[in-house]
Design a protein around this motif. Structure first.
Motif, PDB file in Angstrom:
ATOM      1  N   TRP A   1       0.835  -1.206   0.000  1.00 12.28           N
ATOM      2  CA  TRP A   1       0.000   0.000   0.000  1.00 12.28           C
ATOM      3  C   TRP A   1       0.868   1.255   0.000  1.00 12.28           C
ATOM      4  O   TRP A   1       0.598   2.206  -0.727  1.00 12.28           O
ATOM      5  CB  TRP A   1      -0.891   0.013   1.243  1.00 12.28           C
ATOM      6  CG  TRP A   1      -2.126  -0.834   1.151  1.00 12.28           C
ATOM      7  CD1 TRP A   1      -2.458  -1.714   0.167  1.00 12.28           C
ATOM      8  CD2 TRP A   1      -3.199  -0.856   2.105  1.00 12.28           C
ATOM      9  NE1 TRP A   1      -3.674  -2.294   0.452  1.00 12.28           N
ATOM     10  CE2 TRP A   1      -4.146  -1.793   1.622  1.00 12.28           C
ATOM     11  CE3 TRP A   1      -3.425  -0.200   3.301  1.00 12.28           C
ATOM     12  CZ2 TRP A   1      -5.330  -2.073   2.317  1.00 12.28           C
ATOM     13  CZ3 TRP A   1      -4.599  -0.477   3.995  1.00 12.28           C
ATOM     14  CH2 TRP A   1      -5.540  -1.402   3.505  1.00 12.28           C
ATOM     15  N   ALA A   2       1.889   1.254   0.854  1.00 11.11           N
ATOM     16  CA  ALA A   2       2.736   2.445   0.990  1.00 11.11           C
ATOM     17  C   ALA A   2       3.457   2.777  -0.312  1.00 11.11           C
ATOM     18  O   ALA A   2       3.675   3.954  -0.629  1.00 11.11           O
ATOM     19  CB  ALA A   2       3.748   2.239   2.117  1.00 11.11           C
ATOM     20  N   GLU A   3       3.799   1.746  -1.069  1.00 12.98           N
ATOM     21  CA  GLU A   3       4.566   1.963  -2.295  1.00 12.98           C
ATOM     22  C   GLU A   3       3.821   2.803  -3.325  1.00 12.98           C
ATOM     23  O   GLU A   3       4.447   3.565  -4.071  1.00 12.98           O
ATOM     24  CB  GLU A   3       4.953   0.612  -2.912  1.00 12.98           C
ATOM     25  CG  GLU A   3       6.048  -0.108  -2.140  1.00 12.98           C
ATOM     26  CD  GLU A   3       6.333  -1.482  -2.724  1.00 12.98           C
ATOM     27  OE1 GLU A   3       5.687  -1.841  -3.742  1.00 12.98           O
ATOM     28  OE2 GLU A   3       7.188  -2.192  -2.174  1.00 12.98           O
ATOM     29  N   ASP A   4       2.498   2.668  -3.398  1.00 17.60           N
ATOM     30  CA  ASP A   4       1.763   3.402  -4.432  1.00 17.60           C
ATOM     31  C   ASP A   4       0.739   4.382  -3.856  1.00 17.60           C
ATOM     32  O   ASP A   4      -0.168   4.821  -4.560  1.00 17.60           O
ATOM     33  CB  ASP A   4       1.081   2.431  -5.398  1.00 17.60           C
ATOM     34  CG  ASP A   4      -0.007   1.583  -4.730  1.00 17.60           C
ATOM     35  OD1 ASP A   4      -0.260   1.771  -3.529  1.00 17.60           O
ATOM     36  OD2 ASP A   4      -0.593   0.734  -5.428  1.00 17.60           O
ATOM     37  N   GLU A   5       0.905   4.738  -2.573  1.00 13.37           N
ATOM     38  CA  GLU A   5      -0.050   5.634  -1.925  1.00 13.37           C
ATOM     39  C   GLU A   5       0.322   7.099  -2.159  1.00 13.37           C
ATOM     40  O   GLU A   5       1.391   7.555  -1.731  1.00 13.37           O
ATOM     41  CB  GLU A   5      -0.102   5.341  -0.421  1.00 13.37           C
ATOM     42  CG  GLU A   5      -1.014   6.262   0.360  1.00 13.37           C
ATOM     43  CD  GLU A   5      -2.394   6.332  -0.228  1.00 13.37           C
ATOM     44  OE1 GLU A   5      -2.812   7.452  -0.572  1.00 13.37           O
ATOM     45  OE2 GLU A   5      -3.054   5.276  -0.368  1.00 13.37           O
ATOM     46  N   PRO A   6      -0.534   7.886  -2.833  1.00 16.65           N
ATOM     47  CA  PRO A   6      -0.209   9.291  -3.116  1.00 16.65           C
ATOM     48  C   PRO A   6      -0.370  10.232  -1.923  1.00 16.65           C
ATOM     49  O   PRO A   6       0.269  11.289  -1.884  1.00 16.65           O
ATOM     50  CB  PRO A   6      -1.198   9.650  -4.229  1.00 16.65           C
ATOM     51  CG  PRO A   6      -2.371   8.755  -4.005  1.00 16.65           C
ATOM     52  CD  PRO A   6      -1.789   7.463  -3.481  1.00 16.65           C
ATOM     53  N   ASN A   7      -1.211   9.868  -0.954  1.00 13.26           N
ATOM     54  CA  ASN A   7      -1.434  10.735   0.198  1.00 13.26           C
ATOM     55  C   ASN A   7      -0.304  10.552   1.198  1.00 13.26           C
ATOM     56  O   ASN A   7      -0.064   9.445   1.681  1.00 13.26           O
ATOM     57  CB  ASN A   7      -2.781  10.412   0.841  1.00 13.26           C
ATOM     58  CG  ASN A   7      -3.102  11.310   2.015  1.00 13.26           C
ATOM     59  OD1 ASN A   7      -2.611  11.114   3.114  1.00 13.26           O
ATOM     60  ND2 ASN A   7      -3.932  12.308   1.780  1.00 13.26           N
ATOM     61  N   GLU A   8       0.374  11.636   1.537  1.00 13.03           N
ATOM     62  CA  GLU A   8       1.567  11.543   2.390  1.00 13.03           C
ATOM     63  C   GLU A   8       1.241  11.008   3.781  1.00 13.03           C
ATOM     64  O   GLU A   8       1.963  10.158   4.310  1.00 13.03           O
ATOM     65  CB  GLU A   8       2.236  12.913   2.506  1.00 13.03           C
ATOM     66  CG  GLU A   8       3.519  12.881   3.324  1.00 13.03           C
ATOM     67  CD  GLU A   8       4.211  14.234   3.377  1.00 13.03           C
ATOM     68  OE1 GLU A   8       5.249  14.342   4.054  1.00 13.03           O
ATOM     69  OE2 GLU A   8       3.703  15.185   2.743  1.00 13.03           O
ATOM     70  N   THR A   9       0.169  11.499   4.388  1.00 14.60           N
ATOM     71  CA  THR A   9      -0.201  11.046   5.731  1.00 14.60           C
ATOM     72  C   THR A   9      -0.493   9.552   5.725  1.00 14.60           C
ATOM     73  O   THR A   9      -0.005   8.802   6.585  1.00 14.60           O
ATOM     74  CB  THR A   9      -1.432  11.805   6.243  1.00 14.60           C
ATOM     75  OG1 THR A   9      -1.125  13.204   6.316  1.00 14.60           O
ATOM     76  CG2 THR A   9      -1.847  11.302   7.615  1.00 14.60           C
TER      77      THR A   9
END
Length: 212
Positions: free
Chosen positions: A58-66
């Protein structure tokens, strides 16, 4: 409606399912009827490993920084949980987990939207809290207080994870529709876990309903 309302809504609407996921039958289902201590540990390790890999992806392609930062932090914590459980497994030359993917991580990996992921993260934590209680109880009953303490510590970590999941929901949900989408995503995770629980028990010839 707030992030806390999302949590309370799922707790209220799926109280029966969550209760059964926190029953002794849940551990029986997780081990497919093999309640040997090593098998119990492997079931736990498999869940922790799958969660770490899922939240990493999930973290690899998550655009939202938070959201990305929180997914990364929880992935690291789940990997630490996996390592801690693996230390308790007898066979030192084993990876300590199985290749088969449980229903929850398989479902989580199909989710793309940030709002839906935020809700699903909360749902996964709610299910994990119920299952951790059974791991603690199993090792207390098995006269193994050291391993029970390990799972008690892992369960305590879920409190912080739950707060971070609520933080993500607050950060990415801007209106009622978003919060409703997060609620649905969280509830779906609980339902996926419960459906797997019921299916496994029925395949083992066990009635998933509690004996009254």
């Amino acid at each position: 409606m707030s992030a806390d309302d999302v949590l309370e809504s799922v707790r209220s609407n799926l109280a029966t399912e969550l209760s059964r996921l926190g029953s002794s039958k849940a551990l029986y289902a997780a081990t497919e009827g093999d309640l040997d201590a090593d098998r119990v540990l492997r079931a736990a390790a498999n869940a922790e490993h799958a969660a770490a890999e899922t939240f990493d992806s999930w973290a690899e392609d998550e655009p939202n920084e938070t959201a990305r930062e929180i997914f990364t932090a929880i992935a690291e914590e789940e990997r630490a949980h996996f390592d801690r459980v693996r230390e308790e497994i007898d066979e030192a030359d084993s990876d300590g987990y199985d290749d088969e993917l449980p229903a929850i991580p398989a479902h989580l990996r199909s989710i793309d939207g940030t709002i839906e992921r935020a809700g699903a993260l909360l749902g996964r934590i709610m299910v994990a809290d119920e299952s951790k209680s059974q791991y603690v109880g199993y090792f207390v009953g098995d006269a193994d207080p050291q391993t029970a303490a390990v799972f008690r510590e892992l369960r305590e970590d879920l409190e912080g994870q739950r707060e971070r999941a609520l933080d993500v929901i607050e950060a990415v949900c801007t209106d009622e529709a978003d919060l409703e989408a997060a609620t649905e995503a969280a509830a779906t995770v609980v339902q996926v876990a419960y459906d797997e629980h019921v299916e496994t028990l029925e395949s083992l010839g066990v009635d998933p309903k509690p004996v009254c």
